[in-house]
Design a protein around this motif. Structure first.
Motif, PDB file in Angstrom:
ATOM      1  N   ASP A  97       0.876  -1.716  -0.139  1.00  0.00           N
ATOM      2  CA  ASP A  97       0.080   0.389  -0.012  1.00  0.00           C
ATOM      3  C   ASP A  97       0.930   1.474   0.528  1.00  0.00           C
ATOM      4  OD1 ASP A  97      -2.164  -1.720  -0.098  1.00  0.00           O
ATOM      5  OD2 ASP A  97      -2.209  -1.510   2.581  1.00  0.00           O
ATOM      6  N   ASP A  99       0.538   3.670   1.570  1.00  0.00           N
ATOM      7  CA  ASP A  99       1.700   4.421   2.589  1.00  0.00           C
ATOM      8  C   ASP A  99       2.117   3.752   3.744  1.00  0.00           C
ATOM      9  OD1 ASP A  99      -0.315   2.553   3.131  1.00  0.00           O
ATOM     10  OD2 ASP A  99      -2.249   3.643   4.600  1.00  0.00           O
ATOM     11  N   PHE A 100       2.868   2.173   3.120  1.00  0.00           N
ATOM     12  CA  PHE A 100       3.839   1.164   4.015  1.00  0.00           C
ATOM     13  C   PHE A 100       4.061   2.320   4.683  1.00  0.00           C
ATOM     14  CE2 PHE A 100       6.420   2.636   0.742  1.00  0.00           C
ATOM     15  CZ  PHE A 100       7.594   2.674   0.935  1.00  0.00           C
ATOM     16  N   GLU A 102       4.179   4.529   6.689  1.00  0.00           N
ATOM     17  CA  GLU A 102       2.854   4.746   8.212  1.00  0.00           C
ATOM     18  C   GLU A 102       3.247   3.385   8.999  1.00  0.00           C
ATOM     19  OE1 GLU A 102      -0.510   6.332   7.959  1.00  0.00           O
ATOM     20  OE2 GLU A 102       0.419   8.122   5.344  1.00  0.00           O
ATOM     21  N   HIS A 103       3.556   2.545   8.554  1.00  0.00           N
ATOM     22  CA  HIS A 103       3.390   0.728   9.548  1.00  0.00           C
ATOM     23  C   HIS A 103       4.604   0.056   9.980  1.00  0.00           C
ATOM     24  CE1 HIS A 103      -1.040   1.304   7.823  1.00  0.00           C
ATOM     25  NE2 HIS A 103      -0.547   1.471   7.101  1.00  0.00           N
ATOM     26  N   ILE A 105       7.377  -1.027  12.349  1.00  0.00           N
ATOM     27  CA  ILE A 105       7.516  -1.932  13.358  1.00  0.00           C
ATOM     28  C   ILE A 105       8.505  -1.892  13.568  1.00  0.00           C
ATOM     29  CG2 ILE A 105       6.939  -3.998  14.535  1.00  0.00           C
ATOM     30  CD1 ILE A 105       4.736  -4.664  12.165  1.00  0.00           C
ATOM     31  N   TYR A 110       8.290  -3.817   7.809  1.00  0.00           N
ATOM     32  CA  TYR A 110       7.253  -2.696   7.764  1.00  0.00           C
ATOM     33  C   TYR A 110       5.888  -4.841   8.374  1.00  0.00           C
ATOM     34  CZ  TYR A 110       9.099   0.846   6.115  1.00  0.00           C
ATOM     35  OH  TYR A 110      10.073   2.146   5.744  1.00  0.00           O
ATOM     36  N   ASN A 111       4.757  -4.021   8.765  1.00  0.00           N
ATOM     37  CA  ASN A 111       3.642  -4.825   9.187  1.00  0.00           C
ATOM     38  C   ASN A 111       2.964  -5.307   7.914  1.00  0.00           C
ATOM     39  OD1 ASN A 111       0.911  -5.300   9.477  1.00  0.00           O
ATOM     40  ND2 ASN A 111       1.070  -4.174  11.470  1.00  0.00           N
ATOM     41  N   CYS A 114       0.053  -4.221   5.089  1.00  0.00           N
ATOM     42  CA  CYS A 114      -0.107  -3.029   3.914  1.00  0.00           C
ATOM     43  C   CYS A 114       1.119  -3.694   2.764  1.00  0.00           C
ATOM     44  CB  CYS A 114       1.337  -2.131   4.368  1.00  0.00           C
ATOM     45  SG  CYS A 114       3.199  -2.504   4.791  1.00  0.00           S
TER      46      CYS A 114
END
Length: 203
Positions: A97, A99-100, A102-103, A105, A110-111, A114
């Motif tokens: 996504d 907006d990755f 923003e995720h 960790i 990243y989470n 996404c």
């Protein structure tokens, strides 16, 4: 990320897995260091045909508009795994996504929520891509996992993740097109023969 030296209050205190992985990344530039199922794995730098296959793979994703306002096509982005407290992988290619960022960790990973698709181009460690990462990506609920199996000249498309693997596993040979689910954000089919040819070393 450049891993800083870690000072322990006691010389006998063992490194965490994450500290070990980061130390290895500093000591082995160009290698891919991951933690899967609580085990640190190290893959050597990929060869030229691996890189060529990866670039060839990006073309249909870019042509379909998947690198834009809603999603991005990225190489070597870290994915944090739920399989262990320090588990993470670095897929060769991913569709995420937009907006990755923003995720995030931890440890530049990243989470998995996404990630729309992850893709691996096999090297000498192809068993990791075909076995261990199947379970890891499924447990992380990655919707689509694509494997370009250079050793056997095939493309695998795995969808519908379950706790221990994927419910659907389609295998495509040269001469076939490998269609991907539209859930990635566009209609994309991969030309298996083109990918196998790009990933084959010159004899």
């Amino acid at each position: 990320m450049s891993a800083a030296a870690v000072e322990h209050p006691c010389d006998d205190e063992p490194e965490t897995l994450l500290e070990t992985a980061n130390r290895l990344m500093e000591q082995l530039p160009g290698h891919r260091v991951e933690i899967i199922g609580g085990l640190v794995t190290v893959a050597p730098p990929p060869d030229g045909p691996h890189a060529k296959a990866l670039t060839t793979l990006m073309v249909p994703f870019l042509s379909a508009g998947l690198h834009g306002e809603e999603s991005n096509v990225l190489q070597g982005i870290g994915l944090w795994l739920p399989s262990g407290p320090e588990d993470y992988v670095i897929p060769d290619l991913a569709i995420v996504d937009a907006d990755f960022d923003e995720h995030l960790i931890e440890n530049n990973c990243y989470n998995p929520a996404c990630f729309r698709l992850v893709l691996e181009v096999t090297s000498g460690n192809y068993q990791t891509d075909l076995r261990h990462k199947v379970a890891a990506y499924a447990q992380a609920k990655i919707p689509v996992y694509v494997i370009v199996d250079r050793k056997h000249g095939r493309v695998h498309v795995l969808t519908d993740p379950l706790p221990a693997g994927y419910d659907r596993h389609e295998v495509y040979a040269p001469g076939q097109k490998a269609p991907l689910p539209t859930s990635i954000g566009a209609e994309v089919s991969l030309d298996v023969e083109e990918l196998v040819r790009a990933g084959s070393p010159k004899r």
